[in-house]
Design a protein around this motif. Structure first.
Motif, PDB file in Angstrom:
ATOM      1  N   PRO A  85       5.318  16.089  -9.840  1.00  0.00           N
ATOM      2  CA  PRO A  85       4.085  15.364  -9.187  1.00  0.00           C
ATOM      3  C   PRO A  85       4.576  14.438  -8.079  1.00  0.00           C
ATOM      4  O   PRO A  85       3.840  14.433  -7.098  1.00  0.00           O
ATOM      5  CB  PRO A  85       3.844  14.350 -10.435  1.00  0.00           C
ATOM      6  N   ASN A  86       5.606  14.018  -7.863  1.00  0.00           N
ATOM      7  CA  ASN A  86       6.091  13.032  -6.871  1.00  0.00           C
ATOM      8  C   ASN A  86       6.373  13.978  -5.578  1.00  0.00           C
ATOM      9  O   ASN A  86       5.964  13.681  -4.118  1.00  0.00           O
ATOM     10  CB  ASN A  86       7.317  12.459  -7.019  1.00  0.00           C
ATOM     11  N   ALA A  87       6.757  15.361  -5.673  1.00  0.00           N
ATOM     12  CA  ALA A  87       6.790  16.378  -4.705  1.00  0.00           C
ATOM     13  C   ALA A  87       5.398  16.734  -3.994  1.00  0.00           C
ATOM     14  O   ALA A  87       5.158  16.634  -2.745  1.00  0.00           O
ATOM     15  CB  ALA A  87       7.277  17.436  -5.107  1.00  0.00           C
ATOM     16  N   TYR A  88       4.485  16.874  -4.825  1.00  0.00           N
ATOM     17  CA  TYR A  88       3.181  17.218  -4.536  1.00  0.00           C
ATOM     18  C   TYR A  88       2.188  15.969  -3.924  1.00  0.00           C
ATOM     19  O   TYR A  88       1.570  16.032  -3.020  1.00  0.00           O
ATOM     20  CB  TYR A  88       2.286  17.641  -5.765  1.00  0.00           C
ATOM     21  N   LEU A  89       2.721  14.807  -4.113  1.00  0.00           N
ATOM     22  CA  LEU A  89       2.041  13.519  -3.584  1.00  0.00           C
ATOM     23  C   LEU A  89       2.797  13.403  -2.415  1.00  0.00           C
ATOM     24  O   LEU A  89       1.934  12.931  -1.248  1.00  0.00           O
ATOM     25  CB  LEU A  89       2.387  12.517  -4.516  1.00  0.00           C
ATOM     26  N   SER A 136      12.998  23.186 -12.716  1.00  0.00           N
ATOM     27  CA  SER A 136      11.748  24.076 -12.994  1.00  0.00           C
ATOM     28  C   SER A 136      11.715  24.805 -11.143  1.00  0.00           C
ATOM     29  O   SER A 136      11.866  24.089 -10.297  1.00  0.00           O
ATOM     30  CB  SER A 136      10.692  23.115 -12.953  1.00  0.00           C
ATOM     31  N   THR A 137      11.217  25.814 -11.243  1.00  0.00           N
ATOM     32  CA  THR A 137      11.290  26.572 -10.011  1.00  0.00           C
ATOM     33  C   THR A 137       9.910  26.067  -9.393  1.00  0.00           C
ATOM     34  O   THR A 137      10.122  25.743  -8.237  1.00  0.00           O
ATOM     35  CB  THR A 137      10.867  28.171 -10.272  1.00  0.00           C
ATOM     36  N   GLU A 138       8.757  25.742 -10.104  1.00  0.00           N
ATOM     37  CA  GLU A 138       7.746  25.053  -9.374  1.00  0.00           C
ATOM     38  C   GLU A 138       8.096  23.818  -8.700  1.00  0.00           C
ATOM     39  O   GLU A 138       7.703  23.452  -7.932  1.00  0.00           O
ATOM     40  CB  GLU A 138       6.566  24.752 -10.587  1.00  0.00           C
ATOM     41  N   ASN A 139       8.825  22.900  -9.479  1.00  0.00           N
ATOM     42  CA  ASN A 139       9.118  21.920  -9.108  1.00  0.00           C
ATOM     43  C   ASN A 139       9.887  21.828  -7.730  1.00  0.00           C
ATOM     44  O   ASN A 139       9.739  21.175  -6.808  1.00  0.00           O
ATOM     45  CB  ASN A 139       9.860  20.645  -9.873  1.00  0.00           C
ATOM     46  N   ASN A 140      11.157  22.776  -7.901  1.00  0.00           N
ATOM     47  CA  ASN A 140      11.755  22.788  -6.635  1.00  0.00           C
ATOM     48  C   ASN A 140      11.112  23.549  -5.394  1.00  0.00           C
ATOM     49  O   ASN A 140      11.386  23.310  -4.100  1.00  0.00           O
ATOM     50  CB  ASN A 140      12.865  23.935  -7.137  1.00  0.00           C
ATOM     51  N   LEU A 141       9.995  24.520  -5.697  1.00  0.00           N
ATOM     52  CA  LEU A 141       9.240  24.995  -4.777  1.00  0.00           C
ATOM     53  C   LEU A 141       8.365  23.909  -4.013  1.00  0.00           C
ATOM     54  O   LEU A 141       8.344  23.775  -2.650  1.00  0.00           O
ATOM     55  CB  LEU A 141       8.362  26.207  -5.247  1.00  0.00           C
ATOM     56  N   GLY A 142       7.736  22.941  -4.995  1.00  0.00           N
ATOM     57  CA  GLY A 142       7.065  21.965  -4.524  1.00  0.00           C
ATOM     58  C   GLY A 142       8.080  20.969  -3.374  1.00  0.00           C
ATOM     59  O   GLY A 142       7.665  20.647  -2.300  1.00  0.00           O
ATOM     60  N   ALA A 143       9.177  20.638  -3.966  1.00  0.00           N
ATOM     61  CA  ALA A 143      10.189  19.710  -3.223  1.00  0.00           C
ATOM     62  C   ALA A 143      10.743  20.151  -2.051  1.00  0.00           C
ATOM     63  O   ALA A 143      10.521  19.618  -1.028  1.00  0.00           O
ATOM     64  CB  ALA A 143      11.272  19.378  -4.376  1.00  0.00           C
ATOM     65  N   ASP A 176      14.808  37.144  -8.957  1.00  0.00           N
ATOM     66  CA  ASP A 176      15.595  38.194  -9.561  1.00  0.00           C
ATOM     67  C   ASP A 176      15.555  39.437  -8.786  1.00  0.00           C
ATOM     68  O   ASP A 176      15.773  40.439  -9.234  1.00  0.00           O
ATOM     69  CB  ASP A 176      15.185  38.297 -11.150  1.00  0.00           C
ATOM     70  N   GLY A 177      14.936  39.250  -7.686  1.00  0.00           N
ATOM     71  CA  GLY A 177      14.608  40.568  -6.829  1.00  0.00           C
ATOM     72  C   GLY A 177      13.302  40.899  -7.048  1.00  0.00           C
ATOM     73  O   GLY A 177      12.973  41.546  -5.893  1.00  0.00           O
ATOM     74  N   VAL A 178      12.445  40.462  -7.873  1.00  0.00           N
ATOM     75  CA  VAL A 178      11.162  40.959  -7.971  1.00  0.00           C
ATOM     76  C   VAL A 178      10.174  39.756  -8.118  1.00  0.00           C
ATOM     77  O   VAL A 178       9.107  39.885  -7.691  1.00  0.00           O
ATOM     78  CB  VAL A 178      11.022  41.761  -9.107  1.00  0.00           C
ATOM     79  N   ARG A 179      10.430  38.683  -8.774  1.00  0.00           N
ATOM     80  CA  ARG A 179       9.546  37.618  -9.004  1.00  0.00           C
ATOM     81  C   ARG A 179      10.762  36.456  -9.335  1.00  0.00           C
ATOM     82  O   ARG A 179      11.912  36.359  -9.458  1.00  0.00           O
ATOM     83  CB  ARG A 179       8.903  37.764 -10.477  1.00  0.00           C
ATOM     84  N   PHE A 180      10.226  35.107  -9.344  1.00  0.00           N
ATOM     85  CA  PHE A 180      10.892  33.904  -9.758  1.00  0.00           C
ATOM     86  C   PHE A 180      10.792  33.909 -11.166  1.00  0.00           C
ATOM     87  O   PHE A 180       9.830  34.037 -11.834  1.00  0.00           O
ATOM     88  CB  PHE A 180      10.154  32.734  -9.135  1.00  0.00           C
ATOM     89  N   LEU A 181      11.969  33.527 -11.468  1.00  0.00           N
ATOM     90  CA  LEU A 181      11.925  32.991 -12.947  1.00  0.00           C
ATOM     91  C   LEU A 181      11.577  31.694 -13.224  1.00  0.00           C
ATOM     92  O   LEU A 181      11.174  30.891 -12.306  1.00  0.00           O
ATOM     93  CB  LEU A 181      13.780  33.026 -13.462  1.00  0.00           C
ATOM     94  N   GLN A 182      11.237  31.201 -14.450  1.00  0.00           N
ATOM     95  CA  GLN A 182      10.749  29.814 -14.720  1.00  0.00           C
ATOM     96  C   GLN A 182      11.510  28.665 -14.297  1.00  0.00           C
ATOM     97  O   GLN A 182      11.053  27.673 -13.746  1.00  0.00           O
ATOM     98  CB  GLN A 182      10.426  29.756 -16.263  1.00  0.00           C
ATOM     99  N   GLY A 183      12.839  28.981 -14.282  1.00  0.00           N
ATOM    100  CA  GLY A 183      13.810  27.921 -13.736  1.00  0.00           C
ATOM    101  C   GLY A 183      15.192  28.037 -14.445  1.00  0.00           C
ATOM    102  O   GLY A 183      15.330  29.092 -14.867  1.00  0.00           O
ATOM    103  N   GLU A 184      15.824  27.020 -14.115  1.00  0.00           N
ATOM    104  CA  GLU A 184      17.253  27.045 -14.904  1.00  0.00           C
ATOM    105  C   GLU A 184      17.337  26.105 -15.969  1.00  0.00           C
ATOM    106  O   GLU A 184      17.014  24.958 -15.904  1.00  0.00           O
ATOM    107  CB  GLU A 184      18.315  26.911 -14.033  1.00  0.00           C
TER     108      GLU A 184
END
Length: 184
Positions: A85-89, A136-143, A176-184
């Motif tokens: 949420p802080n990354a999106y803000l 999280s992949t999503e959090n890292n993409l936003g950041a 993974d070469g095709v898509r992003f995984l959910q995260g680590e």
């Protein structure tokens, strides 16, 4: 949709996130997305109401905002200090500055960026929040976007460099070469 979003902004400046829940919860993520929608539509007045609300609220001691507040009082409601949420803000503040040339949120944007950097691991990825080990992949993409754009807009190489580390984490650990995984 914009009219509906405007109708959800309380006098305190925060969006009441859910009509149906019967409580006045306002989620930082929802506010960021509403501000982004207003900015994209050129409605800087509505975006300012939301961003002004956050600008008037204290950040947590670690530097970011919790994920949930009371939309009427702006007080925390059992919130958690998440990266996403802080990354999106932060990105909303970046786009506000880009579209308006109004720098009133630039100092707060740097504080949010600095909070995000405290979550960065040696592999470049950001932990989801303080004291957890998941990323999280999503959090890292936003950041990645928020930090890179902040660095470009305000001319601060540190944020561009740290965003590049996030990019490397995403490519090496989450793709993974095709898509992003959910995260680590």
């Amino acid at each position: 949709a914009l009219s509906y979003l405007r109708s959800r902004i309380t006098p305190a400046g925060l969006v009441d996130s859910y009509v149906e829940d019967g409580v006045d919860y306002s989620y930082t993520y929802d506010n960021a997305l509403a501000a982004l929608a207003f900015i994209s539509a050129g409605d800087f007045v509505s975006a300012r109401k939301i961003l002004d609300a956050f600008n008037s609220m204290p950040t947590e001691p670690a530097g970011g905002y919790l994920h949930r507040y009371d939309s009427q009082t702006k007080l925390p409601v059992e919130g958690i200090l998440y990266a996403g949420p802080n990354a999106y803000l932060l990105q909303a503040m970046n786009l506000y500055f880009l579209g308006s040339a109004d720098d009133r949120y630039n100092a707060l944007a740097q504080r949010l960026a600095n909070f995000l950097l405290t979550l960065q691991d040696a592999d470049g990825g950001l932990f989801g929040r303080p004291t957890v080990t998941w990323k999280s992949t999503e959090n890292n993409l936003g950041a990645l976007c928020a930090l890179h754009n902040l660095g470009k807009l305000q001319g601060i190489a540190l944020y561009i460099d740290r965003a590049a580390l996030i990019r490397n984490f995403l490519v090496t650990e989450c793709w993974d070469g095709v898509r992003f995984l959910q995260g680590e």
